[in-house]
Every structure is written in C-alpha cells, then in structure tokens.
Design an enzyme around this catalytic site. Sequence first.
Site, PDB file in Angstrom:
ATOM      1  N   ASN A  21      25.612  31.278   7.113  1.00 32.54           N
ATOM      2  CA  ASN A  21      24.355  30.551   6.947  1.00 32.54           C
ATOM      3  C   ASN A  21      23.852  30.657   5.506  1.00 32.54           C
ATOM      4  OD1 ASN A  21      21.963  29.208   8.125  1.00 32.54           O
ATOM      5  ND2 ASN A  21      20.955  31.102   7.508  1.00 32.54           N
TER       6      ASN A  21
ATOM      7  N   VAL B 101      13.499  35.405  -0.456  1.00 34.82           N
ATOM      8  CA  VAL B 101      14.255  36.664  -0.346  1.00 34.82           C
ATOM      9  C   VAL B 101      14.851  36.865   1.045  1.00 34.82           C
ATOM     10  CG1 VAL B 101      13.052  37.881  -2.175  1.00 34.82           C
ATOM     11  CG2 VAL B 101      12.103  37.918   0.124  1.00 34.82           C
ATOM     12  N   GLY B 102      14.371  36.125   2.048  1.00 34.35           N
ATOM     13  CA  GLY B 102      14.880  36.317   3.418  1.00 34.35           C
ATOM     14  C   GLY B 102      16.330  35.893   3.534  1.00 34.35           C
ATOM     15  N   CYS B 103      17.084  36.563   4.437  1.00 31.78           N
ATOM     16  CA  CYS B 103      18.507  36.245   4.616  1.00 31.78           C
ATOM     17  C   CYS B 103      18.701  35.024   5.505  1.00 31.78           C
ATOM     18  CB  CYS B 103      19.260  37.422   5.224  1.00 31.78           C
ATOM     19  SG  CYS B 103      19.744  38.638   4.001  1.00 31.78           S
ATOM     20  N   VAL B 104      17.847  34.854   6.489  1.00 30.30           N
ATOM     21  CA  VAL B 104      18.051  33.763   7.454  1.00 30.30           C
ATOM     22  C   VAL B 104      16.814  32.870   7.492  1.00 30.30           C
ATOM     23  CG1 VAL B 104      18.518  33.139   9.828  1.00 30.30           C
ATOM     24  CG2 VAL B 104      19.544  35.179   8.863  1.00 30.30           C
TER      25      VAL B 104
END
Lengths: 163, 104
Positions: A21, B101-104
């Site tokens: 993703n 900065v979030g991964c998802v």
Amino acid sequence: MAFICSKGNLDMAYPALIMGNAALGEGVEVHIFFTFWGLDIVNTKTNDKLKFTLSGNTAMHMPDLGRIKPGLEHVSMPQVLGNLPGMTGYATRMMNKQMEEQEIPTVPEFLDLLQASGAHMYACRLTYDMMKLLEADLHPGVEGVISAGDFIDIAEGAQVVFV
Amino acid sequence: MPTNTLNDRTFEVDAEGFLTRRDDWSEDLAADMAALIGIDLSDEHLAILRFMREDSAQTGVTPTLRRIQTVGGFDIKTLFALYPGKPAKKMAWLSGLPKPVGCV
C-alpha cells in the site's frame, strides 16, 4: 515492487499489505503473489478469520503487564502459554484490537484498498490446486491463478520481497 | 526556515518544500502550486484539499489516503486519478500541510 506472501497467520498477512500500500502511494507498480498458506489472505472464506498465535513467537510481550510491575512489558511470554486452550483466540482478538487502534483496516478491507489503489494480485496455481480452492472464493482483486513461472516473468527486474 | 515566493506570494517552507505556517495557505496559492506539478486545480481537486485542512485542524496531523477515504468519503480511485503518482504527498503539499507520516 513484487511481494510474495507465503504465510497465513494474521501477523504475517500485514507486512506485504502495508508495504504494498505504501509503495502504491509513492507511485510504484505493485504485484503480489499469494502462495501456500498465504492463499488464506485472499480466500474470502478464511481471510476474515486469520489468527495470531504466541506459539513459536519469542517476541511476544504484553504491554499491559507493565502496569503491574515496570519491566514486565518487555518480558517474553512463556511458550507454554501459547498451547493453552483459547490462547490463540485471545491473542488474535488482542492483535486485531491493537491494529484497529492504529486505524489499520482489516485484511478483507485492506485488499479492497489495494485493489482500488491499483495493486496486481495473483494466486499461486500449484497451491490453489493442491488446496482445492474455488475461484469464486477468491477476493475480486485477484487477477488470476498463475504459475510460479508466470510470476517470475512479471516480477523480472522488480524488487522482490518474500514474506 | 526558508521561504518561497510564487507569483508575489511569500510563504515559509520546510527542507522539502512543504508549507510550515498554516495561515500562509490560500486556495489561489494551491492553484498556482498545482500548475507547477501539472495539475489544473478544479473544484473536485479542491474539495479534497479543503477536507484535509478541516480534518488536520482537528487531529493535528495530515490525513492519510485511507482516512481521506473513510472519513472524507472520497473514493481511492478518484484520489489516484486526480493526483496521479504520489497522491498523499501531492495533496499534502498542495493543502499546505506537513508531509504525511502515517503508514496506511
């Protein structure tokens, strides 16, 4: 980038889904090959019930134990605990809750997200036949059931990540 | 912090060019910046940027693609179509917010 998902445990399903993703979000073409136990990730009969077990995982810690005695949160859980009845269900619920707190989608929702973002996903022909799966059970994002050779062809020149 | 000037508008940016002061942003500035990366900013484009700014005003962080989908109600395919390539970074840059900065 190409990912090979060979494991069907809940904790082993997420790495490729998260990295894939992230790669899509950076404009990178992504191909994911699901093989052996990894087929459980794209099989809609199983992918909402993936489990996490303490057994064989020496990195298993309980953050909440730190409230009883500081330091306990870093202690590796005794392996025998993993074999107690109900422990896998408990550990799975705990992990699902922790993932939810991080706003990480469930595995089926994650596949929807990857599909919408343009990921190419495939099931392994050999294990698909071996496990007698049905095409109707596969997540709609799976483009086809292909051989290892087909995937090698697709993945030629790509960064390959094996999970 | 360095500053950039574009069409007589001056704004403070970080080392990667993301705006650092919320109030430096305007929709006209976003349109001018969008032209630099080959995007003709339409109302459809702007609706997403507006949501991102409202959301980050509440949470304090730049929303991820997933959050723009689940909370903002924008379709993921639309995000990729409107901001091709690196949608999360392009949208954060154009909405005057920090790099996500979030991964998802």
